[in-house]
Motif scaffolding. Structure first.
Motif, PDB file in Angstrom:
ATOM      1  N   ALA A   9       1.251   0.903  -2.818  1.00  0.00           N
ATOM      2  CA  ALA A   9       2.385   0.066  -2.415  1.00  0.00           C
ATOM      3  C   ALA A   9       2.208  -1.364  -2.893  1.00  0.00           C
ATOM      4  O   ALA A   9       3.179  -2.032  -3.267  1.00  0.00           O
ATOM      5  CB  ALA A   9       2.554   0.120  -0.897  1.00  0.00           C
ATOM      6  N   SER A  10       0.976  -1.850  -2.899  1.00  0.00           N
ATOM      7  CA  SER A  10       0.736  -3.232  -3.325  1.00  0.00           C
ATOM      8  C   SER A  10       1.056  -3.436  -4.805  1.00  0.00           C
ATOM      9  O   SER A  10       1.271  -4.562  -5.240  1.00  0.00           O
ATOM     10  CB  SER A  10      -0.720  -3.624  -3.038  1.00  0.00           C
ATOM     11  OG  SER A  10      -1.615  -2.952  -3.907  1.00  0.00           O
ATOM     12  N   TYR A  11       1.078  -2.349  -5.570  1.00  0.00           N
ATOM     13  CA  TYR A  11       1.433  -2.414  -6.983  1.00  0.00           C
ATOM     14  C   TYR A  11       2.853  -1.901  -7.239  1.00  0.00           C
ATOM     15  O   TYR A  11       3.268  -1.728  -8.382  1.00  0.00           O
ATOM     16  CB  TYR A  11       0.439  -1.602  -7.814  1.00  0.00           C
ATOM     17  CG  TYR A  11      -0.776  -2.395  -8.251  1.00  0.00           C
ATOM     18  CD1 TYR A  11      -0.974  -2.749  -9.585  1.00  0.00           C
ATOM     19  CD2 TYR A  11      -1.727  -2.822  -7.330  1.00  0.00           C
ATOM     20  CE1 TYR A  11      -2.082  -3.477  -9.982  1.00  0.00           C
ATOM     21  CE2 TYR A  11      -2.833  -3.551  -7.715  1.00  0.00           C
ATOM     22  CZ  TYR A  11      -3.006  -3.882  -9.041  1.00  0.00           C
ATOM     23  OH  TYR A  11      -4.107  -4.616  -9.426  1.00  0.00           O
ATOM     24  N   GLY A  12       3.586  -1.628  -6.160  1.00  0.00           N
ATOM     25  CA  GLY A  12       4.957  -1.154  -6.307  1.00  0.00           C
ATOM     26  C   GLY A  12       5.070   0.247  -6.868  1.00  0.00           C
ATOM     27  O   GLY A  12       6.075   0.594  -7.498  1.00  0.00           O
TER      28      GLY A  12
ATOM     29  N   ASP B 125       5.416   4.246  -6.329  1.00  0.00           N
ATOM     30  CA  ASP B 125       5.820   5.275  -5.374  1.00  0.00           C
ATOM     31  C   ASP B 125       4.810   6.416  -5.364  1.00  0.00           C
ATOM     32  O   ASP B 125       4.185   6.724  -6.394  1.00  0.00           O
ATOM     33  CB  ASP B 125       7.202   5.836  -5.730  1.00  0.00           C
ATOM     34  CG  ASP B 125       8.308   4.799  -5.579  1.00  0.00           C
ATOM     35  OD1 ASP B 125       8.155   3.897  -4.726  1.00  0.00           O
ATOM     36  OD2 ASP B 125       9.306   4.884  -6.317  1.00  0.00           O
TER      37      ASP B 125
END
Length: 357
Positions: free
Chosen positions: A225-228, A230
């Protein structure tokens, strides 16, 4: 099944079995009651006096009579270690021997005997529970955190026996436990792979019906999530902390074409790397790996394993020290101890090829 670990008497002790508390007191220049308080680890003894008494005990090889010591203190000086897992996993998973080594070391240091209870079945639990919870048989219990629905820990908590749980339990209110921050540690492992440019990162998790399995999965999610990124469910495979489990889980991941894998234990990572090689992939060129534990097998792999180091033996020592605190000072407030971890970078993640240490 019950095993008992006890230190063998030294050569010196065999020659001085006739020594009494009075003899030790005279040689240390203290009273008999002071020696008794030192042996029973009573807090109201000055440190310099305590050291002087222990120096005499070490020099003479004196061993107090166990039966007399128990009667005088109303304690058994025995700690129970309860593992609600199969006997086979205890002897095949290197995590448990290292943990038990630390526990045994601390028990010896604090003059406790360690009794080990391996609970493989519900029938074992029914036989063992009365023995470990009976007042006077054990001074306290260490128990490995189990699965959802495992009633043993709940029964031990309700028995009010001094208790420390190894690994965060599902219900933490009012109980003492010791663990590492599995969420943060797993997030660190996956972030390491992300920082190396890997984007299709697979997860070989522990069982989702355990807190450790869920926590390391949550860390994986946080990092993505921290790197976007999914979550691709095809890149997540549940396993059982064994090498075979890691191998078969990797076989399930291969069709999703991961370029890296975080395995929630070193054993699973070793199995997963073997499966990748059997499929014709190069480690770390084609696929990178990070494990968890930093047990000796991590350095013995053909491609040394990047992993999260948790201090397993020190973990056992701290668990005993925490339990002794509970024994001597009461159940309240509950002690909840979180120990540190660190990322150990080796060849399997490919960091060395990119000049990242």
């Amino acid at each position: 099944m019950k095993l008992r670990f006890e230190s063998a008497p030294s050569k010196a002790s065999k020659t001085v079995l006739n020594l009494t508390l009075e003899d030790i007191a005279r040689m240390a220049g203290v009273s008999r009651s002071t020696v008794s308080r030192v042996l029973n680890e009573h807090p109201n003894v000055r440190q310099e006096v305590r050291e002087r008494v222990w120096e005499v005990i070490r020099r003479t090889g004196y061993h107090p009579n166990a039966a007399a010591r128990t009667l005088a203190s109303q304690r058994s000086w025995v700690i129970g270690l309860v593992l609600p897992r199969s006997v086979s996993s205890f002897f095949t998973d290197p995590y448990f021997p290292h943990l038990t080594q630390g526990i045994a070391q601390a028990c010896n240091q604090h003059n406790y005997t360690l009794s080990l209870f391996l609970v493989a079945t519900k029938e074992d639990e029914e036989k063992i529970f009365p023995r470990v919870s009976r007042k006077g048989s054990l001074d306290g219990i260490l128990v490995q955190s189990g699965e959802i629905g495992d009633q043993l820990i709940d029964r031990l908590v309700e028995s009010s026996v001094p208790l420390v749980i190894i690994g965060r339990p599902f219900h933490t209110e009012g109980v003492s436990y010791i663990d590492v921050d599995n969420v943060s540690a797993a997030e660190t492992a996956v972030r390491h792979l992300l920082e190396l440019g890997r984007r299709r990162i697979g997860l070989i998790s522990g069982p989702f019906n355990t807190t450790v399995g869920r926590d390391r999965y949550d860390g994986y999610l946080h990092a993505l999530a921290s790197y976007g990124i999914d979550v691709d469910r095809a890149l997540v495979a549940e396993a059982d902390f064994t090498e075979v489990g890691g191998y078969t889980a990797m076989q399930r991941l291969l069709p999703a074409k991961p370029d890296a894998v975080f395995a929630a234990s070193d054993l699973m990572a070793i199995g997963a790397m073997r499966a990748a090689r059997d499929a014709g992939l190069r480690v770390p060129e084609d696929i990178a790996f990070v494990g968890f534990d930093d047990l000796p097998i991590a350095t013995m792999a053909s491609c040394p394993l990047t992993t999260i180091r948790q201090p397993v033996a020190e973990f056992g020592v701290k668990a005993v020290e925490t339990l002794i605190d509970v024994i001597e000072n009461g159940l309240e407030p509950p002690r909840q101890v979180i120990m540190g971890t660190e990322l150990v970078v080796r060849a399997s993640s490919g960091a060395e090829q990119r000049g990242i240490a």
